[in-house]
Design a protein around this motif. Sequence first.
Motif, short mmCIF file in Angstrom:
data_model
loop_
_atom_site.label_atom_id
_atom_site.label_comp_id
_atom_site.label_asym_id
_atom_site.label_seq_id
_atom_site.Cartn_x
_atom_site.Cartn_y
_atom_site.Cartn_z
N ALA A 1 0.83 -1.21 0.00
CA ALA A 1 0.00 0.00 0.00
C ALA A 1 0.86 1.26 0.00
N ALA A 2 1.92 1.23 0.77
CA ALA A 2 2.83 2.38 0.82
C ALA A 2 3.51 2.60 -0.52
N LEU A 3 3.88 1.51 -1.17
CA LEU A 3 4.54 1.61 -2.48
C LEU A 3 3.60 2.19 -3.52
N ILE A 4 2.33 1.75 -3.51
CA ILE A 4 1.35 2.27 -4.46
C ILE A 4 1.13 3.77 -4.24
N ASP A 5 1.04 4.18 -2.98
CA ASP A 5 0.79 5.59 -2.67
C ASP A 5 1.97 6.48 -3.05
N SER A 6 3.19 5.95 -2.93
CA SER A 6 4.38 6.78 -3.17
C SER A 6 4.82 6.80 -4.63
N ASP B 1 5.03 7.50 -8.44
CA ASP B 1 4.47 8.47 -9.39
C ASP B 1 4.79 8.11 -10.83
N THR B 2 5.55 7.05 -11.03
CA THR B 2 5.82 6.54 -12.38
C THR B 2 5.81 5.02 -12.34
N LEU B 3 5.61 4.42 -13.50
CA LEU B 3 5.66 2.96 -13.59
C LEU B 3 7.05 2.46 -13.22
N GLN B 4 8.08 3.17 -13.68
CA GLN B 4 9.45 2.77 -13.37
C GLN B 4 9.71 2.81 -11.86
N GLY B 5 9.20 3.88 -11.22
CA GLY B 5 9.39 3.99 -9.78
C GLY B 5 8.68 2.87 -9.03
N PHE B 6 7.49 2.52 -9.49
CA PHE B 6 6.76 1.43 -8.85
C PHE B 6 7.51 0.11 -9.02
N GLY C 1 10.55 -0.09 -6.80
CA GLY C 1 10.18 -0.37 -5.42
C GLY C 1 9.73 -1.81 -5.25
N LEU C 2 9.06 -2.35 -6.26
CA LEU C 2 8.58 -3.72 -6.19
C LEU C 2 9.75 -4.69 -6.17
N THR C 3 10.79 -4.36 -6.90
CA THR C 3 11.99 -5.21 -6.94
C THR C 3 12.61 -5.34 -5.55
N GLU C 4 12.53 -4.26 -4.78
CA GLU C 4 13.13 -4.27 -3.45
C GLU C 4 12.32 -5.08 -2.45
N LEU C 5 11.02 -5.29 -2.73
CA LEU C 5 10.19 -6.10 -1.83
C LEU C 5 10.48 -7.57 -2.09
N SER C 6 10.79 -8.29 -1.06
CA SER C 6 11.08 -9.72 -1.22
C SER C 6 9.79 -10.47 -1.46
N SER C 7 9.70 -11.22 -2.57
CA SER C 7 8.49 -11.99 -2.87
C SER C 7 8.55 -13.38 -2.29
N GLY C 8 9.74 -13.89 -2.12
CA GLY C 8 9.88 -15.26 -1.63
C GLY C 8 9.47 -16.29 -2.66
N SER C 9 9.35 -15.87 -3.93
CA SER C 9 8.92 -16.80 -4.98
C SER C 9 10.08 -17.66 -5.44
N ALA C 10 9.74 -18.81 -5.94
CA ALA C 10 10.77 -19.71 -6.48
C ALA C 10 10.18 -20.44 -7.67
N ASN C 11 10.55 -20.01 -8.88
CA ASN C 11 10.04 -20.65 -10.09
C ASN C 11 11.04 -21.70 -10.55
#
Length: 376
Positions: free
Chosen positions: A201-206, A208-213, A216-226
């Motif tokens: 939610a904080a990332l979405i609010d902050s 202002d560009t697709l690149q910025g989002f 920020g998403l890259t920095e959030l750990s997803s814990g995914s394993a494909n």
Amino acid sequence: MRVFLTIQALFLLTLANMAHAQSDPITTAKRAAQMLDAAATQLSEAQKSSDRVAALTSTVRAYEEGLSALREGLRRVAIRERAINIEFEAKEDRLSRLLGVLQTIGRSPAPLLMMHPSGAIGTARSGMILSDVTPALQSEALQLKTQLEEVSVLRSLQESAATQLVTALENIQTARATLAQAVADRTDLPDRVITDPAQMAALIDSADTLQGFADGLTELSSGSANPADFETAKGKLPLPANGIILQGFNEVNAQGTKRPGLTVALQSQSLVTAPWPATVRYAGPLLDYGSVVILEPGKGYLLILAGLGAPLVEEGQIVSDGEALAMMGGNLPDADAFLINAAKGGGGNRQESLYIELRQGDTPTNPADWFVVDRE
């Protein structure tokens, strides 16, 4: 699944025919009709499938491929018919004389045709002339007959396509609506990867560009394993939807805008599917991009799909390749508009734009190096 494979084979065969038999619109149109018949069978079977979501996803894609092939077939039919009509108009005087001669020959007994008022010598000469002219007349008459028969077949195909098209457009709408409902009703939800809701939610609010989002998403750990190695997919990925590339990586469009991704023109309500097994890192509205689905197909990679209609997946969901992600917006054309656009050969039905961006770490990379693409 067997029916869908048959449709895929027909689609590939139709595309091959378009490439290698450019002058055979009749075969192209007939094969497109076969694809739509097969899609109708698949729609009926999908209702009884144990995995209705997968079956309906395949059905929608099969209809889209069939309609695409039909559009191309009708375009070629219209081009061929126009070419024959232009040839007729260019030879109008000659054809009129030919028809007049053929009518005269048809009404007169052969002996009378060769009689000449000057007597036996004139009659002999007229017989010799007629014997020389007859093969040429027969050849021209045969060519005219062949072309008239071809026009008749072309018009018959157009009429049958118009009838089949009405049913196909109704069926694809049914398949799309049923797919959306099947996704909503699904109880056997796949594995999910949980992201901290407060952080998202904080990332979405902050942002202002697709690149910025995306950064920020890259920095959030997803814990995914494909388990699948995404690096092996380079140059082999299918586009998420059947479309035409309008704007390439870092190309400047007519408005002077440059984006580090691909812009793909699609038909309204086209189904968008995952090109590779992935984790859904985000699904929902974002800035002015409409609905956005961001996938993590491999460690360190993000695949951004923007400009979508309502997503059919949720954040954290693990999807397989070919799984439905969303459908584009817009209104499906009616049969008349479809036929008019097909006959004109234009892309009038491609009203929606899908934006595709692929990022490795925090750097965009050219998606065209990864996808099998087609440009108009």
